[in-house]
Design a protein around this motif. Structure first.
Motif, PDB file in Angstrom:
ATOM      1  N   VAL A 192       1.016  -1.389  -0.506  1.00  0.00           N
ATOM      2  CA  VAL A 192      -0.245  -0.412  -0.022  1.00  0.00           C
ATOM      3  C   VAL A 192       0.926   1.024  -0.039  1.00  0.00           C
ATOM      4  CG1 VAL A 192      -1.997   1.601   0.808  1.00  0.00           C
ATOM      5  CG2 VAL A 192      -1.761  -1.134   1.026  1.00  0.00           C
ATOM      6  N   LYS A 193       0.929   2.188  -0.918  1.00  0.00           N
ATOM      7  CA  LYS A 193       1.615   3.071  -1.493  1.00  0.00           C
ATOM      8  C   LYS A 193       0.664   4.998  -1.187  1.00  0.00           C
ATOM      9  CE  LYS A 193       5.322   0.502  -3.516  1.00  0.00           C
ATOM     10  NZ  LYS A 193       5.836   0.714  -4.978  1.00  0.00           N
ATOM     11  N   ALA A 194       1.764   5.329  -1.072  1.00  0.00           N
ATOM     12  CA  ALA A 194       0.946   6.682  -1.087  1.00  0.00           C
ATOM     13  C   ALA A 194       0.896   6.920  -3.090  1.00  0.00           C
ATOM     14  CB  ALA A 194       1.781   7.938  -0.773  1.00  0.00           C
ATOM     15  N   CYS A 195      -0.498   7.476  -3.388  1.00  0.00           N
ATOM     16  CA  CYS A 195      -0.589   7.849  -4.705  1.00  0.00           C
ATOM     17  C   CYS A 195       0.710   8.655  -4.970  1.00  0.00           C
ATOM     18  CB  CYS A 195      -2.055   8.628  -4.960  1.00  0.00           C
ATOM     19  SG  CYS A 195      -2.559   8.801  -6.602  1.00  0.00           S
ATOM     20  N   ARG A 196       1.193   8.363  -5.988  1.00  0.00           N
ATOM     21  CA  ARG A 196       2.106   9.912  -7.004  1.00  0.00           C
ATOM     22  C   ARG A 196       1.559  10.529  -7.918  1.00  0.00           C
ATOM     23  NH1 ARG A 196       6.003   6.285 -10.381  1.00  0.00           N
ATOM     24  NH2 ARG A 196       4.478   5.913 -11.453  1.00  0.00           N
ATOM     25  N   ARG A 197       0.480  10.877  -8.056  1.00  0.00           N
ATOM     26  CA  ARG A 197      -0.126  11.779  -8.940  1.00  0.00           C
ATOM     27  C   ARG A 197      -0.994  12.713  -7.078  1.00  0.00           C
ATOM     28  NH1 ARG A 197      -4.630  11.162 -13.167  1.00  0.00           N
ATOM     29  NH2 ARG A 197      -3.179  10.390 -14.110  1.00  0.00           N
ATOM     30  N   CYS A 198      -1.115  12.453  -6.225  1.00  0.00           N
ATOM     31  CA  CYS A 198      -1.680  13.469  -5.373  1.00  0.00           C
ATOM     32  C   CYS A 198      -0.998  13.354  -4.418  1.00  0.00           C
ATOM     33  CB  CYS A 198      -3.188  13.137  -5.343  1.00  0.00           C
ATOM     34  SG  CYS A 198      -3.235  11.257  -3.857  1.00  0.00           S
ATOM     35  N   ARG A 199       0.613  12.481  -4.572  1.00  0.00           N
ATOM     36  CA  ARG A 199       1.350  13.035  -3.584  1.00  0.00           C
ATOM     37  C   ARG A 199       0.507  12.242  -2.040  1.00  0.00           C
ATOM     38  NH1 ARG A 199       2.742  17.536  -5.564  1.00  0.00           N
ATOM     39  NH2 ARG A 199       4.883  16.961  -7.312  1.00  0.00           N
ATOM     40  N   GLY A 200      -0.773  12.137  -2.336  1.00  0.00           N
ATOM     41  CA  GLY A 200      -1.476  10.652  -0.970  1.00  0.00           C
ATOM     42  C   GLY A 200      -2.637  11.972  -0.727  1.00  0.00           C
ATOM     43  N   GLN A 201      -2.437  13.179  -0.601  1.00  0.00           N
ATOM     44  CA  GLN A 201      -2.785  14.463  -0.497  1.00  0.00           C
ATOM     45  C   GLN A 201      -4.770  14.335  -1.002  1.00  0.00           C
ATOM     46  OE1 GLN A 201      -2.415  16.696   1.040  1.00  0.00           O
ATOM     47  NE2 GLN A 201      -0.449  15.888   1.604  1.00  0.00           N
ATOM     48  N   ARG A 202      -4.799  13.006  -1.822  1.00  0.00           N
ATOM     49  CA  ARG A 202      -6.231  13.191  -1.564  1.00  0.00           C
ATOM     50  C   ARG A 202      -7.191  13.901  -2.835  1.00  0.00           C
ATOM     51  NH1 ARG A 202      -9.790  11.570   3.410  1.00  0.00           N
ATOM     52  NH2 ARG A 202     -10.946  13.218   2.694  1.00  0.00           N
ATOM     53  N   TYR A 203      -6.865  15.073  -3.080  1.00  0.00           N
ATOM     54  CA  TYR A 203      -6.563  16.364  -3.611  1.00  0.00           C
ATOM     55  C   TYR A 203      -5.888  16.618  -5.113  1.00  0.00           C
ATOM     56  CZ  TYR A 203     -10.613  16.000  -1.202  1.00  0.00           C
ATOM     57  OH  TYR A 203     -12.157  15.861  -0.688  1.00  0.00           O
ATOM     58  N   ARG A 204      -6.931  16.960  -6.365  1.00  0.00           N
ATOM     59  CA  ARG A 204      -5.702  17.657  -7.376  1.00  0.00           C
ATOM     60  C   ARG A 204      -5.893  19.309  -7.836  1.00  0.00           C
ATOM     61  NH1 ARG A 204      -7.784  17.713 -12.029  1.00  0.00           N
ATOM     62  NH2 ARG A 204      -9.888  16.027 -12.185  1.00  0.00           N
ATOM     63  N   LEU A 205      -4.927  19.969  -8.183  1.00  0.00           N
ATOM     64  CA  LEU A 205      -5.331  20.703  -8.988  1.00  0.00           C
ATOM     65  C   LEU A 205      -6.077  21.304 -10.284  1.00  0.00           C
ATOM     66  CD1 LEU A 205      -5.793  24.269  -7.598  1.00  0.00           C
ATOM     67  CD2 LEU A 205      -3.823  23.971  -9.125  1.00  0.00           C
ATOM     68  N   ARG A 206      -6.752  21.684 -10.400  1.00  0.00           N
ATOM     69  CA  ARG A 206      -7.829  21.152 -11.596  1.00  0.00           C
ATOM     70  C   ARG A 206      -6.801  21.843 -12.950  1.00  0.00           C
ATOM     71  NH1 ARG A 206     -13.657  19.231 -11.043  1.00  0.00           N
ATOM     72  NH2 ARG A 206     -14.184  20.527  -8.832  1.00  0.00           N
TER      73      ARG A 206
END
Length: 89
Positions: free
Chosen positions: A42-56
């Motif tokens: 189980v790894k932190a997401c690389r795209r959002c770095r584990g923050q769960r949200y991304r900037l539109r």
């Protein structure tokens, strides 16, 4: 043709309003969970770095445009020793 152009403009205006009101969206890679589950890891997401949200994308474009405008129209430092500055020169 005019109706299609109006529809595109309305969609763009709606997306701009969405970016202004809610600049962050759930991460598409991890579905907003913040982690990626592999075979046994189980790894932190690389795209959002584990923050769960991304900037539109639209908000990122707005921020970049604002930064470029601010950099091009910045006034000189008020503690600048050059007194020959005038706003119109």
């Amino acid at each position: 043709m005019a109706l299609a152009s109006l529809a595109v403009l309305l969609i763009l205006a709606g997306y701009a309003a969405l970016c202004a009101v809610r600049p962050f969206a759930r991460c598409r890679k991890c579905s907003g969970i913040g982690v990626r589950i592999g075979r046994r890891t189980v790894k932190a997401c690389r795209r959002c770095r584990g923050q769960r949200y991304r900037l539109r994308a639209g908000r990122r474009l707005l921020n970049t445009g604002r930064d470029i405008h601010r950099a091009g129209t910045r006034r000189p430092d008020r503690y600048d020793t050059d007194r020959s500055y005038t706003p119109w020169s």
